[in-house]
Scaffold this motif. Sequence first.
Motif, PDB file in Angstrom:
ATOM      1  N   GLY A  89     -28.562 -84.174 -35.868  1.00  0.00           N
ATOM      2  CA  GLY A  89     -28.562 -82.853 -35.214  1.00  0.00           C
ATOM      3  C   GLY A  89     -27.220 -82.133 -35.252  1.00  0.00           C
ATOM      4  O   GLY A  89     -26.951 -81.285 -34.407  1.00  0.00           O
ATOM      5  N   THR A  90     -26.374 -82.440 -36.258  1.00  0.00           N
ATOM      6  CA  THR A  90     -25.031 -81.853 -36.271  1.00  0.00           C
ATOM      7  C   THR A  90     -24.912 -80.642 -37.193  1.00  0.00           C
ATOM      8  O   THR A  90     -23.823 -80.109 -37.377  1.00  0.00           O
ATOM      9  CB  THR A  90     -23.961 -82.898 -36.673  1.00  0.00           C
ATOM     10  OG1 THR A  90     -24.230 -83.338 -38.014  1.00  0.00           O
ATOM     11  CG2 THR A  90     -23.945 -84.075 -35.729  1.00  0.00           C
ATOM     12  N   MET A 128     -35.294 -90.399 -36.800  1.00  0.00           N
ATOM     13  CA  MET A 128     -35.299 -91.795 -37.263  1.00  0.00           C
ATOM     14  C   MET A 128     -34.143 -92.564 -36.665  1.00  0.00           C
ATOM     15  O   MET A 128     -33.710 -93.567 -37.198  1.00  0.00           O
ATOM     16  CB  MET A 128     -35.254 -91.817 -38.783  1.00  0.00           C
ATOM     17  CG  MET A 128     -36.574 -91.408 -39.361  1.00  0.00           C
ATOM     18  SD  MET A 128     -36.501 -91.413 -41.118  1.00  0.00           S
ATOM     19  CE  MET A 128     -35.966 -89.796 -41.421  1.00  0.00           C
ATOM     20  N   ILE A 161     -38.963 -86.663 -46.589  1.00  0.00           N
ATOM     21  CA  ILE A 161     -38.438 -87.601 -45.592  1.00  0.00           C
ATOM     22  C   ILE A 161     -37.662 -88.662 -46.358  1.00  0.00           C
ATOM     23  O   ILE A 161     -38.247 -89.436 -47.120  1.00  0.00           O
ATOM     24  CB  ILE A 161     -39.578 -88.268 -44.789  1.00  0.00           C
ATOM     25  CG1 ILE A 161     -40.413 -87.205 -44.087  1.00  0.00           C
ATOM     26  CG2 ILE A 161     -39.001 -89.263 -43.777  1.00  0.00           C
ATOM     27  CD1 ILE A 161     -41.530 -87.757 -43.210  1.00  0.00           C
ATOM     28  N   GLN A 202      -9.605 -78.711 -36.915  1.00  0.00           N
ATOM     29  CA  GLN A 202     -10.965 -78.431 -36.439  1.00  0.00           C
ATOM     30  C   GLN A 202     -11.086 -78.691 -34.932  1.00  0.00           C
ATOM     31  O   GLN A 202     -10.437 -79.602 -34.413  1.00  0.00           O
ATOM     32  CB  GLN A 202     -11.981 -79.315 -37.188  1.00  0.00           C
ATOM     33  CG  GLN A 202     -12.036 -79.013 -38.674  1.00  0.00           C
ATOM     34  CD  GLN A 202     -13.094 -79.832 -39.410  1.00  0.00           C
ATOM     35  OE1 GLN A 202     -13.739 -80.708 -38.823  1.00  0.00           O
ATOM     36  NE2 GLN A 202     -13.256 -79.553 -40.680  1.00  0.00           N
ATOM     37  N   LEU A 235     -12.546 -80.511 -32.752  1.00  0.00           N
ATOM     38  CA  LEU A 235     -13.434 -81.683 -32.738  1.00  0.00           C
ATOM     39  C   LEU A 235     -13.913 -82.059 -31.341  1.00  0.00           C
ATOM     40  O   LEU A 235     -14.875 -82.804 -31.195  1.00  0.00           O
ATOM     41  CB  LEU A 235     -12.726 -82.882 -33.386  1.00  0.00           C
ATOM     42  CG  LEU A 235     -12.350 -82.712 -34.862  1.00  0.00           C
ATOM     43  CD1 LEU A 235     -11.746 -83.978 -35.417  1.00  0.00           C
ATOM     44  CD2 LEU A 235     -13.558 -82.296 -35.706  1.00  0.00           C
TER      45      LEU A 235
HETATM   46  C1  FAD Z   1     -17.440 -81.332 -35.871  1.00  0.00           C
HETATM   47  C2  FAD Z   1     -18.274 -81.202 -37.120  1.00  0.00           C
HETATM   48  C3  FAD Z   1     -17.679 -81.298 -38.371  1.00  0.00           C
HETATM   49  C4  FAD Z   1     -18.426 -81.193 -39.537  1.00  0.00           C
HETATM   50  N1  FAD Z   1     -17.798 -81.289 -40.742  1.00  0.00           N
HETATM   51  C5  FAD Z   1     -18.532 -81.164 -41.882  1.00  0.00           C
HETATM   52  C6  FAD Z   1     -17.885 -81.268 -43.165  1.00  0.00           C
HETATM   53  O1  FAD Z   1     -16.696 -81.479 -43.289  1.00  0.00           O
HETATM   54  N2  FAD Z   1     -18.674 -81.129 -44.269  1.00  0.00           N
HETATM   55  C7  FAD Z   1     -20.021 -80.916 -44.196  1.00  0.00           C
HETATM   56  O2  FAD Z   1     -20.677 -80.806 -45.239  1.00  0.00           O
HETATM   57  N3  FAD Z   1     -20.648 -80.812 -42.993  1.00  0.00           N
HETATM   58  C8  FAD Z   1     -19.944 -80.941 -41.847  1.00  0.00           C
HETATM   59  N4  FAD Z   1     -20.566 -80.837 -40.620  1.00  0.00           N
HETATM   60  C9  FAD Z   1     -22.022 -80.529 -40.579  1.00  0.00           C
HETATM   61  C10 FAD Z   1     -22.942 -81.759 -40.493  1.00  0.00           C
HETATM   62  O3  FAD Z   1     -22.309 -82.867 -39.873  1.00  0.00           O
HETATM   63  C11 FAD Z   1     -23.444 -82.181 -41.873  1.00  0.00           C
HETATM   64  O4  FAD Z   1     -24.184 -81.148 -42.491  1.00  0.00           O
HETATM   65  C12 FAD Z   1     -24.323 -83.427 -41.787  1.00  0.00           C
HETATM   66  O5  FAD Z   1     -24.548 -83.922 -43.065  1.00  0.00           O
HETATM   67  C13 FAD Z   1     -25.677 -83.169 -41.118  1.00  0.00           C
HETATM   68  O6  FAD Z   1     -26.296 -84.424 -40.908  1.00  0.00           O
HETATM   69  P1  FAD Z   1     -27.285 -84.646 -39.683  1.00  0.00           P
HETATM   70  O7  FAD Z   1     -27.810 -86.032 -39.754  1.00  0.00           O
HETATM   71  O8  FAD Z   1     -26.647 -84.259 -38.418  1.00  0.00           O
HETATM   72  O9  FAD Z   1     -28.440 -83.647 -40.083  1.00  0.00           O
HETATM   73  P2  FAD Z   1     -29.299 -82.620 -39.138  1.00  0.00           P
HETATM   74  O10 FAD Z   1     -28.356 -81.617 -38.608  1.00  0.00           O
HETATM   75  O11 FAD Z   1     -30.040 -83.442 -38.138  1.00  0.00           O
HETATM   76  O12 FAD Z   1     -30.261 -82.039 -40.195  1.00  0.00           O
HETATM   77  C14 FAD Z   1     -29.782 -81.278 -41.304  1.00  0.00           C
HETATM   78  C15 FAD Z   1     -30.936 -81.113 -42.294  1.00  0.00           C
HETATM   79  O13 FAD Z   1     -31.242 -82.382 -42.860  1.00  0.00           O
HETATM   80  C16 FAD Z   1     -32.621 -82.692 -42.665  1.00  0.00           C
HETATM   81  N5  FAD Z   1     -32.705 -84.149 -42.509  1.00  0.00           N
HETATM   82  C17 FAD Z   1     -31.940 -84.946 -41.711  1.00  0.00           C
HETATM   83  N6  FAD Z   1     -32.257 -86.242 -41.903  1.00  0.00           N
HETATM   84  C18 FAD Z   1     -33.252 -86.259 -42.835  1.00  0.00           C
HETATM   85  C19 FAD Z   1     -34.018 -87.292 -43.452  1.00  0.00           C
HETATM   86  N7  FAD Z   1     -33.822 -88.579 -43.184  1.00  0.00           N
HETATM   87  N8  FAD Z   1     -34.965 -86.928 -44.353  1.00  0.00           N
HETATM   88  C20 FAD Z   1     -35.166 -85.646 -44.650  1.00  0.00           C
HETATM   89  N9  FAD Z   1     -34.498 -84.617 -44.104  1.00  0.00           N
HETATM   90  C21 FAD Z   1     -33.543 -84.930 -43.204  1.00  0.00           C
HETATM   91  C22 FAD Z   1     -33.037 -81.905 -41.440  1.00  0.00           C
HETATM   92  O14 FAD Z   1     -34.418 -81.650 -41.438  1.00  0.00           O
HETATM   93  C23 FAD Z   1     -32.229 -80.629 -41.639  1.00  0.00           C
HETATM   94  O15 FAD Z   1     -32.896 -79.791 -42.552  1.00  0.00           O
HETATM   95  C24 FAD Z   1     -19.831 -80.961 -39.449  1.00  0.00           C
HETATM   96  C25 FAD Z   1     -20.435 -80.870 -38.180  1.00  0.00           C
HETATM   97  C26 FAD Z   1     -19.672 -80.992 -37.030  1.00  0.00           C
HETATM   98  C27 FAD Z   1     -20.355 -80.904 -35.695  1.00  0.00           C
END
Ligand code: FAD
Length: 316
Positions: A69-70, A86, A199, A230, A232
């Motif tokens: 959820g980030t 998951m 998925i 950042q 953080l």
């Molecule tokens: C403080 C901070 C710093 C960050 N720095 C960076 C950075 O440097 N670079 C960067 O690229 N991003 C960064 N991000 C953004 C984020 O962390 C990334 O995009 C990360 O990869 C999202 O992963 P998530 O598991 O939180 O995905 P979510 O936010 O939960 O979901 C993102 C997408 O992925 C899909 N998804 C998630 N898991 C699955 C799965 N298993 N199968 C199919 N679909 C799935 C979801 O449906 C959604 O469409 C940052 C965020 C924060 C809060």
Amino acid sequence: MQLNKTQKKWLAETFGSEVRFDEPMSRHTSLGVGGPADVYIAPKEKSGLMDLVRWLQENSLSYFIVGNGTNLLVLDKGIRGIVISMKHCLKDIQHTTLDRKNILVTAGAAARLNSLCKYATGNSFSGMNFALGIPGSVGGAIIMNAGTVQGNMADVITAVVALSSNGEPVRIEKHALPFRYRGLDLKEHKKIAGMQTPILLEGEFRLSPGDRHAIEKEASAIMQKRAAKQPLHQRSAGCFFKNPTKGKSAGELIDLAGLKGKRVGDAQVSTIHANFIINKSNATATDILALKDLIQKAVLRSFNITLEPEVKIVGT
Ligand SMILES: Cc1cc2nc3c(=O)[nH]c(=O)nc-3n(C[C@H](O)[C@H](O)[C@H](O)COP(=O)(O)OP(=O)(O)OC[C@H]3O[C@@H](n4cnc5c(N)ncnc54)[C@H](O)[C@@H]3O)c2cc1C
């Protein structure tokens, strides 16, 4: 999409404490905003996830996958239908040594990206440091092609395992994954493993043996830079907008437009990094959307550039 009583009963009976109805998504996003999901399911076992997917296909029900959820802005009225998390399964990380130069590491989709980075450092594998400090899951990072100027997921991935429409795992090699800047081009590609909404269960990465001391030194420099640049310790979804393909970064443009510190309600353009929208305390998704619109209009007016969100906006 509304679920009927019979469908809700099946979910409650099959998944017990793993299912919640009207679950606030603000609990599951780093921005801390978002209204309720009609149904939120976090299966404890992979087999439960596979049963769920088969049932969803049979009932022609759509769903949304949440990783950590980030990278999500969930709107205030929430998500109609089913959200699948998951986070209670698929966290294993392991490796196989191919030869003197190549190591294959496999990680469950719900493993933290930072755990994968630590696993690599702990085993003296180089190649993952670019992802240090990105707070997502492995699955979310693959779908977002997460990364930094040092690299992105597409650089190290060799294959994924996804669920097919009949609920069975299927391996997909990298050449069949349409990676682009901060994402997978699913609009062009339409489907992964026959699924409109893929998925991912697992990612496979090619790393190489390295010197642990050198990897740790580089890791510490990367983390120090991140901490200095950042916000953080505040709620955000990371960089809100994608960088334009050439010229100044989104953060520089927002800064030059004079928007650092700009607020709508409790949503604010970070004073540390202008491409971060932070939730000061009680922001709503509506505040964040209004601030996003304000930023886009100001940057368009000043530089004739349309900033495109990197953050996924979901729900109603
Ligand atoms: C403080 C901070 C710093 C960050 N720095 C960076 C950075 O440097 N670079 C960067 O690229 N991003 C960064 N991000 C953004 C984020 O962390 C990334 O995009 C990360 O990869 C999202 O992963 P998530 O598991 O939180 O995905 P979510 O936010 O939960 O979901 C993102 C997408 O992925 C899909 N998804 C998630 N898991 C699955 C799965 N298993 N199968 C199919 N679909 C799935 C979801 O449906 C959604 O469409 C940052 C965020 C924060 C809060």
